[in-house]
Design an enzyme around this catalytic site. Structure first.
Site, short mmCIF file in Angstrom:
data_model
loop_
_atom_site.label_atom_id
_atom_site.label_comp_id
_atom_site.label_asym_id
_atom_site.label_seq_id
_atom_site.Cartn_x
_atom_site.Cartn_y
_atom_site.Cartn_z
N HIS A 309 0.86 -1.19 0.00
CA HIS A 309 0.00 0.00 0.00
C HIS A 309 0.89 1.23 0.00
O HIS A 309 1.94 1.25 0.61
CB HIS A 309 -0.89 0.00 1.26
CG HIS A 309 -2.04 0.95 1.15
ND1 HIS A 309 -1.90 2.29 1.38
CD2 HIS A 309 -3.33 0.75 0.81
CE1 HIS A 309 -3.07 2.88 1.21
NE2 HIS A 309 -3.96 1.97 0.85
N ASP A 369 -7.91 -5.30 -0.13
CA ASP A 369 -8.34 -6.00 -1.35
C ASP A 369 -7.98 -7.48 -1.32
O ASP A 369 -8.54 -8.27 -2.09
CB ASP A 369 -7.69 -5.35 -2.57
CG ASP A 369 -8.21 -3.94 -2.77
OD1 ASP A 369 -7.43 -2.99 -2.62
OD2 ASP A 369 -9.42 -3.81 -3.02
#
Ligand code: SDX
Length: 434
Positions: A309, A369
């Site tokens: 991320h 996700d």
């Protein structure tokens, strides 16, 4: 008290400029560089905006090192456990938790905006049945403004509020119709007696021939997933909505631009890419170590989708919550369910990556996700609809950030500059002399 500033000195000209330091409620201080070009003649350079604040905002705060995410100051863990998606929508847009009366008013307003103009269904017929649902979402949401010509004055707070209500309310209907069209199924209409997540499940899966039974655990899981995805500071799609909206484009067009940006596999498309990656691994006869090795190979474009991320270099706090939810749902599935091997691969891959120095050194942990796709699959939602689910949830974040920008009387069109590396001026050469 001394005003915090930093001084920048040009070692060639010897000129200096004193820049104000702006202090946040919490988080990283920022240097106000707005007078830098005028007083020192420089732009700043930060492709990908790794260290650039594009705006000031009071909506969402996240701390990537501490794994903190707050909506209007409320920790995501508390909201996921105790709130509802519609209550979080109210919080994000209006800035405060609603009273019981205001919450009932808001739920009633959203419920009575869920229907679409009958003409909207004909947009779908222009697409092939196998069109990716994100393509239909971009098209249909962008076209929605055509039905509200008399209500798009972006300088009128009441008209901005109505557009926000329409977008939050209609996204489940639009999203479900994308799915129903791709399956050759008739469109369902919203049911006002159902809650927001219940209504979405009904819109998606009810068939005209029998009553559809809502699974309360799935409805609750969906509500939590929507809360977790509702907003996330100035991510790529939110920044797209802000930039598109800064030209004073209407909110439906700006949100359509956000949907387009979210579609990318590096962003919201990652949940679909995770399942496609797990399926590729499942089909191959290669051990997991082979795939982890590929993910670490700089010459190989393969990456572990769902890992890493831009901001979280510690665990994504949403991933912790959704991981627990995924385990609860997986443990409830009957043995031998068709996706069991895929889920086992996901769990094994997670363990390998979490113990591998390459991932630990780079702060590459599973993100939201990595797990959301597993839950959507167990709900019967097809992979092609995963990013649509993300867009459905993020719509409230996009429109709340857009409204915050449009409420600022000093808001101006966004127009970044560049570091020009092209040719210096040269003269045109006639064709015969080239
Ligand atoms: C979302 O911004 C948001 O808030 C987004 C989001 C939201 O709610 O809006 O949180 C939603 O988009 C989550 C992220 C979903 N994307 C993925 O899961 C795709 C896989 N992840 C990567 O593409 C990547 O991690 C990003 C895009 C998420 C972040 O990219 P960065 O910050 O630009 O990091 P990077 O590409 O510079 O990587 C840093 C290092 C590199 O290695 P080195 O050059 O330092 O040796 O980590 C490596 C990368 O090669 N790396 C990975 C990796 N992700 C980064 N290596 C293997 N597998 C990965 N997934």
């Amino acid at each position: 008290m001394t005003k915090p500033t930093v001084t920048l000195t040009d070692n060639l000209s010897g000129k200096s400029v004193e820049l104000d330091v702006l202090s946040p409620t919490v988080g990283v201080k920022t240097i106000d560089i707005r007078k830098l070009q005028k007083e020192l003649g420089y732009f700043t350079y930060d492709p990908g905006y790794l260290a650039t604040a594009s705006c000031s905002s009071s909506i969402t705060y996240l701390d990537g090192d501490e794994g903190v995410l707050m909506y209007r100051g409320y920790p995501i863990e508390q909201l996921a456990e105790r709130s509802s998606f519609l209550e979080v929508c109210y919080l994000l847009y209006y800035g405060e938790l609603p009273s019981a009366e205001r919450l009932q008013w808001y739920e009633n307003v959203i419920t009575h905006h869920t229907m679409l103009h009958e003409q909207v269904q004909y947009f779908y017929r222009g697409f092939r049945r196998d069109a990716h649902p994100m393509a239909t979402m971009v098209g249909v949401v962008g076209a929605l403004s055509a039905f509200y010509h008399d209500d798009l004055d972006i300088h009128d707070p009441a008209q901005r509020e109505r557009s926000a209500h329409r977008l939050v309310a209609k996204m489940p209907t639009i999203a479900s119709w994308s799915y129903r069209y791709s399956m050759g199924l008739p469109f369902n209409y919203p049911r006002n007696r159902l809650t927001y997540p219940e209504d979405f499940l009904h819109l998606m899966f009810a068939v005209p021939t029998e009553e559809y039974e809502i699974d309360p655990l799935m409805a609750k899981a969906l509500d939590v997933i929507l809360i977790l995805h509702a907003d996330h500071e100035q991510n790529a799609s939110t920044s797209t909505v802000r930039l598109a909206g800064s030209s004073e484009a209407n909110p439906f067009a700006a949100v359509a631009a956000g949907i387009a940006s979210l579609w990318g596999p590096a962003h919201g498309g990652a949940n679909e890419a995770v399942i496609n990656m797990l399926r590729e691994i499942e089909r191959s006869d290669q051990p997991l170590e082979h795939w982890v090795k590929r993910a670490k190979d700089k010459d190989d474009r393969f990456r572990l989708m769902g890992f890493g991320h831009r901001v979280y270099k510690n665990y994504d706090p949403r991933a912790k919550i959704i991981r627990e939810l995924a385990n609860q749902i997986l443990d409830r599935l009957p043995p031998g369910n068709p996706n069991q091997k895929l889920f086992d691969i996901a769990r094994d891959l997670e363990q390998i990556a979490l113990s591998d120095d390459y991932f630990k050194e780079r702060g590459l942990y599973p993100n939201v996700d990595f797990y959301s796709g597993v839950i959507f699959l167990s709900m019967g939602i097809p992979v092609s609809m995963f990013t649509v689910m993300f867009a459905l949830a993020r719509t409230v974040g996009w429109i709340s950030q857009w409204n915050e920008m449009m409420s600022d009387e000093h808001s101006r069109i966004g127009r970044p500059r560049q570091l020009y590396t092209g040719a210096a001026q040269r003269n045109y050469v006639p064709l015969g002399q080239r």
